[in-house]
Design a protein around this motif. Structure first.
Motif, mmCIF file in Angstrom:
data_model
loop_
_atom_site.group_PDB
_atom_site.id
_atom_site.type_symbol
_atom_site.label_atom_id
_atom_site.label_comp_id
_atom_site.label_asym_id
_atom_site.label_seq_id
_atom_site.Cartn_x
_atom_site.Cartn_y
_atom_site.Cartn_z
ATOM 1 N N SER A 246 0.827 -1.208 0.000
ATOM 2 C CA SER A 246 0.000 0.000 0.000
ATOM 3 C C SER A 246 0.860 1.256 0.000
ATOM 4 N N GLY A 248 3.207 1.969 -2.181
ATOM 5 C CA GLY A 248 3.486 2.472 -3.515
ATOM 6 C C GLY A 248 4.008 1.386 -4.431
ATOM 7 N N THR A 343 2.856 6.403 -2.099
ATOM 8 C CA THR A 343 1.616 6.880 -1.499
ATOM 9 C C THR A 343 1.964 7.400 -0.107
ATOM 10 N N ASN A 346 0.449 6.437 3.363
ATOM 11 C CA ASN A 346 0.574 5.046 3.822
ATOM 12 C C ASN A 346 1.978 4.708 4.328
#
Length: 564
Positions: A246, A248, A343, A346
């Motif tokens: 989560s 990336g 991301t 996250n």
């Protein structure tokens, strides 16, 4: 007639007297020569050391000559700078010495000393610090994987392989994962299997290994697909692993394969006594971004081909040796362009601080002064209340590029990179070391990377950049100097260098070291050479067996012989 004249007349009158006198003179001359030859000093000579790689408690046999029939109080054997104690000698004869290696045995030179002097040294390596093949166990068969748990996980996460015939110790065995690489544009044949990436020992991916169970972390560069175990007995069956994060994604594209030559000229050698010069040539590491670093040619043959990411050459010289020699090695190196998409929300603070990779990559060492009060104060002021490691790393990067000026010319004088923080200017080396130092001061695992840049004209230049580690994602590259606008001829120019070189890296970077390599001298009272601000970060490049040795060395810039 005087006595003298009478003797002369007698000598001339009788031929047998003259012949006897000549014979007597020859006998006396032979006796004198024999006496001095018998009593001349002959220093000991080592012809072989068995084994050259061993462990405490092993039997070492040293063969040669002029050791002496018995070990006298003046005689000794020295291994790695320490003399063997009396209890360590099993036997001593003129041509062979047998010893037991002590518990504190170190890497280094092996020397035999007697009242007539010291031998030329040999080299010994402790097997605890060198990758060696594990003796073949004839009872084992091909490895088999029966279970994989969990079957879905993220980068850096721990998985367990159950099965049989993995081997009681890992040795040269490994776990291989499907690689996340795009080779659609590659012109290289499949001589090397780049479809898989091996779990990395340097990243401490292997945590447990037994004959029936393996605990290993998913390495950088892995992708969803097959996973297998490879041992000396062969490859296991393949099982499926789903890699998802989560945090990336990452991709490896645009592979370039280089033929690279390193060389060093040693000359003006004028030893008064036999000397040994040891060269420690840096060896490019294997990483997900640089998966191939093969030594294709080496002249002369190295003493040790791979010891702690170095090639060890030992050169012996005496007064009759040549005055110049060249050490050369060619490498075949493949590098990819690495691009990441993170991301940010996250990315979490590092939770597994007990992991070796965290302690190693956040510690204070002789190069990275991350515990310096000025550094920790500055780092805290830059990140303020930010807790997200990725955003912290970006704040440090932006501060460095906004607050400090990059000099195009490399700094030649020996100054601490930390001075960049006061002077607000420095070269690529200063930028990389300071960024790594600030990151570690914030608790972000970080490594300085040293290597070269290859431009579009195939010219090389020493260069330095960094890597930071994000939990559940792995290492990402950061190149502060290129981000600050350092100019070089790229194969494919980047429009926004500041954005690109935080988290991405092109395939024109070739790494020679990741982190600081602290090398111990091989023996006491040696003369060592440290090369600062060059293409590898290691404390010793050269070592000679005596401080009075006069010689010069020229480490030539790496040369690209070809690119594919």
């Amino acid at each position: 007639m005087s006595i003298k004249n009478a003797l002369i007349l007698f000598y001339r009158k009788y031929p047998l007297v003259r012949l006897g006198t000549i014979i007597l003179a020859v006998v006396i001359a032979i006796g004198v020569i024999s006496f001095f030859s018998t009593h001349a000093k002959h220093p000991p000579v080592i012809t072989s050391i068995t084994p050259p790689v061993g462990a405490p408690g092993d039997l070492m046999t040293i063969t040669g000559s002029d050791f002496g029939a018995l070990r006298s109080p003046e005689s000794y054997v020295e291994v790695g700078g320490s003399k063997i104690t009396s209890s360590g000698y099993l036997s001593w004869s003129n041509k062979e010495i047998r010893i037991i290696l002590p518990t504190n045995v170190q890497d280094g030179l092996v020397i035999v000393g007697t009242k007539n002097g010291e031998s030329k040294p040999g080299f010994f390596a402790n097997e605890a610090g060198i990758p060696i093949a594990v003796p073949v166990d004839t009872k084992t068969t091909q490895p088999v994987i029966t279970d994989l748990t969990p079957s879905t996980n993220s980068y850096g996460a721990l998985i367990t392989l159950s099965g049989s015939n993995f081997g009681t110790v890992r040795g040269n065995s490994g776990v291989y994962f499907t690689a996340n690489r795009d080779d659609s544009e590659s012109k290289m044949t499949d001589t090397f299997n780049l479809a898989f990436v091996q779990a990395s020992e340097s990243n401490y991916d292997y945590e447990y290994w037994s004959d029936t169970e393996i605990h290993v972390r998913i390495p950088d560069g892995a992708a969803s697909g097959s996973i297998y175990v490879k041992t000396d007995k062969g490859e296991s069956n393949r099982v499926q692993l789903q890699v998802a994060s989560s945090a990336g994604t990452r991709s490896y594209t645009e592979r370039k394969t280089y033929v690279l030559q390193l060389s060093c000229d040693v000359e003006n050698i004028d030893p008064k006594i036999p000397v040994s010069i040891t060269l420690r040539v840096p060896r490019p590491p294997v990483t997900a971004q640089q998966p191939l670093a093969d030594l294709s040619e080496c002249t002369p043959d190295p003493l040790i081909e791979n010891y702690r990411n170095m090639i060890i050459h030992q050169l012996e010289f005496d007064k009759n040796s040549v005055r110049k020699t060249r050490v050369s090695q060619n490498f075949l190196i493949s590098a990819y362009t690495l691009t990441t998409s993170i991301t940010e929300r996250n990315i979490k603070p590092f939770s597994e601080k007990s992991r070796t990779i965290y302690s190693v990559a956040t510690q204070n060492d002789s190069l990275i002064q991350s515990k310096n009060t000025e550094v920790t104060t500055l780092a805290a002021d830059i990140i303020k209340r930010e807790k997200n490691p990725y955003r912290q790393a970006r704040l440090l990067y932006d501060w460095l590029l906004d607050s400090c000026r990059l000099t195009d010319s490399p700094v030649k004088k020996r100054v601490s990179p930390i001075e960049l923080l006061a002077k607000k200017q420095g070269d690529a080396y200063d930028f990389a070391i300071c960024y790594t130092t600030l990151a570690r001061a914030c608790g972000i695992p970080a490594l300085p990377v040293s290597g070269i840049l290859v431009d579009s004209d195939l010219k090389t230049a020493n260069h330095w950049w960094c890597e930071i580690y994000l939990e559940n994602f792995g290492w990402i590259p950061v190149d502060p100097a290129l981000g600050a606008g350092l100019s070089y001829k790229a194969f494919r120019p980047v429009s926004d260098v500041r954005t690109f070189y935080f988290g991405n890296l092109d395939s024109q970077h070739i790494a020679f070291s990741r982190g600081w390599n602290e090398v111990k001298p091989s023996f006491v009272n040696s003369k060592t050479v440290y090369r600062e601000r060059t293409y590898a970060l290691q404390s010793i490049w050269e070592e000679s067996s005596g401080e009075s040795v006069n010689y010069s060395s020229l480490w030539n810039n790496p040369i690209v012989l070809g690119v594919y």
